[in-house]
Design a protein around this motif. Sequence first.
Motif, mmCIF file in Angstrom:
data_model
loop_
_atom_site.group_PDB
_atom_site.id
_atom_site.type_symbol
_atom_site.label_atom_id
_atom_site.label_comp_id
_atom_site.label_asym_id
_atom_site.label_seq_id
_atom_site.Cartn_x
_atom_site.Cartn_y
_atom_site.Cartn_z
ATOM 1 N N GLU A 10 25.744 23.206 65.294
ATOM 2 C CA GLU A 10 26.132 21.836 64.973
ATOM 3 C C GLU A 10 27.443 21.479 65.674
ATOM 4 O O GLU A 10 27.600 20.385 66.218
ATOM 5 C CB GLU A 10 26.268 21.669 63.463
ATOM 6 N N TYR A 43 26.777 21.068 69.503
ATOM 7 C CA TYR A 43 26.189 19.799 69.915
ATOM 8 C C TYR A 43 27.292 18.787 70.218
ATOM 9 O O TYR A 43 27.287 18.123 71.256
ATOM 10 C CB TYR A 43 25.300 19.207 68.811
ATOM 11 N N SER A 44 28.229 18.652 69.293
ATOM 12 C CA SER A 44 29.318 17.691 69.462
ATOM 13 C C SER A 44 30.201 18.064 70.649
ATOM 14 O O SER A 44 30.596 17.205 71.439
ATOM 15 C CB SER A 44 30.165 17.626 68.180
ATOM 16 N N PHE A 54 21.006 23.274 77.920
ATOM 17 C CA PHE A 54 21.180 22.628 76.617
ATOM 18 C C PHE A 54 20.007 21.705 76.318
ATOM 19 O O PHE A 54 19.484 21.681 75.200
ATOM 20 C CB PHE A 54 22.494 21.850 76.586
ATOM 21 N N LEU A 106 17.518 22.017 73.283
ATOM 22 C CA LEU A 106 17.379 20.902 72.350
ATOM 23 C C LEU A 106 15.916 20.602 72.056
ATOM 24 O O LEU A 106 15.533 20.332 70.915
ATOM 25 C CB LEU A 106 18.077 19.668 72.933
#
Length: 278
Positions: free
Chosen positions: A227, A230-231, A257, A261
């Motif tokens: 999490e 991702y940011s 990535f 995803l």
Amino acid sequence: MKISLLQQMYKDVLAGIPLARESHHYSSLINLCVEQPPEGDGSCHQQHLPSTAGGTGSHQDTDMSDVGPATDDLSNSFANMSSSFCPREVMLLQLTLIKMMVAKAESQEIELHVRQKYCEIFVLLLKEAKIDSKLIHLLGSDDRLLSHMASQSLASLVYFQLKEEAAVNVPWLSFSLAALLGRPGSAGVAACLWTLAAILKETLKGAPGARAGALKKLLAPLDAVLEGFYSAILLHHFDSHHYTSPYSEAANNLISFIDLLEALLVSRIELELPLRRL
């Protein structure tokens, strides 16, 4: 001598012929000769190996699309090549055998006692030879084909351990956590993301009843770190000069990535997880 034994092992595995000698013999044959970093250093270091003319290239100047066909060519020609292999070719043959044996061990077309022998060899490689740590170290090779093959073999072994032992491979997990907690543009991130995506894709191919539990076990220790990653990767400022080549480290990280995803989204649908956790 070792090459001739490896070639015979390759032919036997390819044909599904039972391996006649004890498991330790075969685990020693495919055990990689790789210098590892000091214990406790989980980073992915560069691994330099003797090369053949035109056989190596940096991550920045080698097209990833060239790796797939090269890998297929290796698989089709190993059994008939001469015994004058260089160390790089020996390692490529060992990596090919590992990946092939995991696939054969999962195939119902192979006799049960043959598959059990392969499983015994994997256990020896993981528990005694620490093959997982060697593969992780090899991910940092400046030889693109070796790095790619190591990633494939590592993904196969992590998936095997997840399915057969219901356990997440500890060295791989430590490496992944360290890579995901680092800078999105740093070296080693692409290999981490690609390997995780490959493991997820293999897991999603499993039987419906078993794959949900395997996915939960695989993703649970990574949820919080993913999490944050991702940011971090979406907010990270990738300098434009890093994109002068579509195969630069920065570009590789973003491509890996996106691939991850996609696998995570399919996993989320499978597990009915909220979007924030993918």
